[in-house]
Design a protein around this motif. Structure first.
Motif, short mmCIF file in Angstrom:
data_model
loop_
_atom_site.label_atom_id
_atom_site.label_comp_id
_atom_site.label_asym_id
_atom_site.label_seq_id
_atom_site.Cartn_x
_atom_site.Cartn_y
_atom_site.Cartn_z
N PHE A 77 -53.31 100.82 -53.98
CA PHE A 77 -54.40 100.82 -53.73
C PHE A 77 -54.27 99.92 -52.53
O PHE A 77 -54.86 99.94 -52.06
N GLY A 78 -53.85 98.92 -53.00
CA GLY A 78 -53.41 97.56 -52.71
C GLY A 78 -53.28 97.69 -51.51
O GLY A 78 -53.37 97.32 -50.17
N LEU A 79 -51.88 98.47 -51.72
CA LEU A 79 -51.27 98.18 -50.35
C LEU A 79 -51.58 99.14 -49.42
O LEU A 79 -51.36 98.47 -48.37
N LEU A 80 -51.85 100.77 -49.75
CA LEU A 80 -52.30 101.50 -48.56
C LEU A 80 -54.25 100.45 -48.36
O LEU A 80 -54.05 100.84 -47.00
N HIS A 81 -54.83 100.15 -49.30
CA HIS A 81 -55.67 99.33 -48.18
C HIS A 81 -55.60 98.10 -47.57
O HIS A 81 -56.01 98.08 -46.43
N GLY A 82 -54.45 97.57 -47.35
CA GLY A 82 -53.82 96.50 -45.94
C GLY A 82 -53.24 97.39 -45.22
O GLY A 82 -53.62 96.39 -44.29
N ILE A 83 -52.88 98.32 -45.68
CA ILE A 83 -52.19 99.34 -44.10
C ILE A 83 -53.76 99.32 -43.62
O ILE A 83 -53.47 99.43 -41.92
N ALA A 84 -54.44 100.07 -44.38
CA ALA A 84 -55.74 100.62 -43.41
C ALA A 84 -56.59 99.34 -42.59
O ALA A 84 -56.74 99.53 -41.49
N ALA A 85 -56.99 98.16 -43.42
CA ALA A 85 -56.99 97.03 -42.95
C ALA A 85 -55.96 95.77 -41.44
O ALA A 85 -56.69 96.11 -40.76
N LEU A 86 -54.94 96.63 -41.85
CA LEU A 86 -53.96 96.19 -40.33
C LEU A 86 -53.91 97.37 -38.88
O LEU A 86 -53.88 96.93 -37.70
N THR A 87 -54.47 98.31 -39.26
CA THR A 87 -53.78 99.53 -38.90
C THR A 87 -55.37 99.63 -38.27
O THR A 87 -55.60 100.96 -37.11
N LEU A 88 -57.06 99.11 -38.92
CA LEU A 88 -57.60 100.34 -38.19
C LEU A 88 -59.05 98.95 -38.58
O LEU A 88 -59.68 99.09 -38.00
N LEU B 205 -50.91 91.13 -35.78
CA LEU B 205 -49.43 90.02 -35.09
C LEU B 205 -49.91 89.11 -34.01
O LEU B 205 -49.21 88.42 -34.06
N ASN B 206 -50.92 88.79 -33.57
CA ASN B 206 -51.71 87.99 -32.56
C ASN B 206 -51.60 86.32 -33.40
O ASN B 206 -51.63 85.47 -32.53
N TYR B 207 -51.94 86.73 -34.52
CA TYR B 207 -52.51 85.14 -35.49
C TYR B 207 -50.43 85.15 -36.10
O TYR B 207 -51.14 84.22 -36.74
N GLY B 208 -49.73 85.60 -35.60
CA GLY B 208 -48.71 85.09 -36.17
C GLY B 208 -47.38 86.63 -36.64
O GLY B 208 -48.33 87.25 -37.30
N THR B 209 -46.03 85.75 -36.19
CA THR B 209 -45.46 87.44 -36.91
C THR B 209 -45.68 88.00 -38.20
O THR B 209 -44.87 88.49 -38.63
N GLN B 210 -45.88 86.60 -39.27
CA GLN B 210 -46.24 86.66 -40.45
C GLN B 210 -47.45 87.46 -41.03
O GLN B 210 -46.73 87.89 -43.02
N THR B 211 -48.25 87.56 -40.42
CA THR B 211 -49.38 87.51 -40.62
C THR B 211 -49.47 89.76 -42.19
O THR B 211 -50.11 89.22 -42.27
N PRO B 212 -48.81 89.84 -41.10
CA PRO B 212 -49.00 90.97 -41.59
C PRO B 212 -48.24 91.13 -43.06
O PRO B 212 -48.49 91.72 -43.79
N ALA B 213 -47.55 90.32 -43.45
CA ALA B 213 -46.82 90.72 -44.24
C ALA B 213 -48.20 89.71 -45.63
O ALA B 213 -47.85 90.63 -46.89
N PHE B 214 -48.09 88.73 -45.29
CA PHE B 214 -48.91 88.00 -46.16
C PHE B 214 -49.85 88.81 -46.38
O PHE B 214 -51.02 88.66 -47.55
N THR B 215 -50.54 89.72 -45.38
CA THR B 215 -52.00 90.33 -45.14
C THR B 215 -51.13 91.35 -46.51
O THR B 215 -52.67 91.30 -47.11
N LEU B 216 -50.79 92.12 -46.27
CA LEU B 216 -50.50 93.41 -47.48
C LEU B 216 -50.00 92.54 -48.64
O LEU B 216 -50.46 93.48 -49.20
N ALA B 217 -49.22 91.22 -49.01
CA ALA B 217 -48.96 91.12 -50.45
C ALA B 217 -50.60 90.44 -50.76
O ALA B 217 -50.69 90.58 -51.92
N ALA B 218 -51.60 89.64 -49.69
CA ALA B 218 -52.66 89.61 -50.85
C ALA B 218 -53.48 91.19 -50.88
O ALA B 218 -54.17 91.40 -52.34
N HIS B 219 -53.41 91.88 -50.70
CA HIS B 219 -54.16 93.19 -51.07
C HIS B 219 -53.54 93.90 -51.60
O HIS B 219 -54.01 94.56 -52.66
N VAL B 220 -52.12 93.44 -51.93
CA VAL B 220 -51.77 94.56 -53.03
C VAL B 220 -51.40 93.33 -54.59
O VAL B 220 -51.94 93.45 -55.42
N ALA B 221 -51.92 91.96 -54.24
CA ALA B 221 -52.60 90.90 -55.38
C ALA B 221 -53.88 91.87 -55.77
O ALA B 221 -54.46 91.88 -56.73
N TYR B 222 -54.71 91.71 -54.95
CA TYR B 222 -56.26 92.52 -55.14
C TYR B 222 -55.94 93.35 -55.69
O TYR B 222 -56.21 93.87 -56.91
#
Length: 158
Positions: free
Chosen positions: A86-97, A130-147
């Motif tokens: 669920f967190g991964l899907l949430h993170g993907i939705a945050a980044l793409t929508l 990605l305008n906020y850094g190339t590692q932003t998507p990875a940390f965003t997904l990791a944070a949402h997976v932890a959530y």
């Protein structure tokens, strides 16, 4: 539904998610500042915006935790791995929508389509933020997976 778990662990999971994102920012791994992004919708001052944005993010986290709790109750089970999915899907939705839609409603954020504006104090997030850094998507997904993992681990499904 697990109302006490929702109130408690929704708060804890949101604080952990926010901590991961702020930690990535402080470590120079991402420039995305969620409290600033949310707060500057309402106020111009960066310091006030961060405070207001932090509380907005806590409320948003509780709303999403309620959705997770409802989904767990509907499915009839809550596990760490289901929460992680669920967190991964949430993170993907945050980044793409969610984040890409911000320039359309944010009065102080520039848009990739419209270009710079005199009132804009924040750059547009760009695809996958990605305008906020190339590692932003990875940390965003990791944070949402932890959530999601925290919510799946501690919420009772029924």
């Amino acid at each position: 539904m697990d109302w006490a778990g929702w109130a408690t662990f929704g708060f804890v999971a949101t604080v952990v998610l926010t901590g991961i994102m702020v930690g990535a920012q402080l470590g120079g791994l991402s420039r995305m500042d969620l409290p600033m992004m949310l707060g500057t919708v309402f106020v111009e001052s960066p310091d006030r915006a961060r405070v207001i944005g932090f509380f907005i993010h806590l409320v948003n986290g509780q709303i999403f935790a309620l959705l997770y709790a409802g989904a767990f109750a509907l499915i009839g089970t809550a596990t760490w791995w289901l929460g992680a999915i669920f967190g991964l899907l949430h993170g993907i939705a945050a980044l793409t929508l969610i984040i890409p839609l911000l320039p359309g409603v944010h009065p102080r954020m520039a848009s990739d389509r419209a270009g710079p504006d005199v009132r804009a104090v924040l750059e547009p997030p760009g695809p996958l933020a990605l305008n906020y850094g190339t590692q932003t998507p990875a940390f965003t997904l990791a944070a949402h997976v932890a959530y999601g993992t925290l919510l799946g681990s501690f919420l009772k499904p029924g």
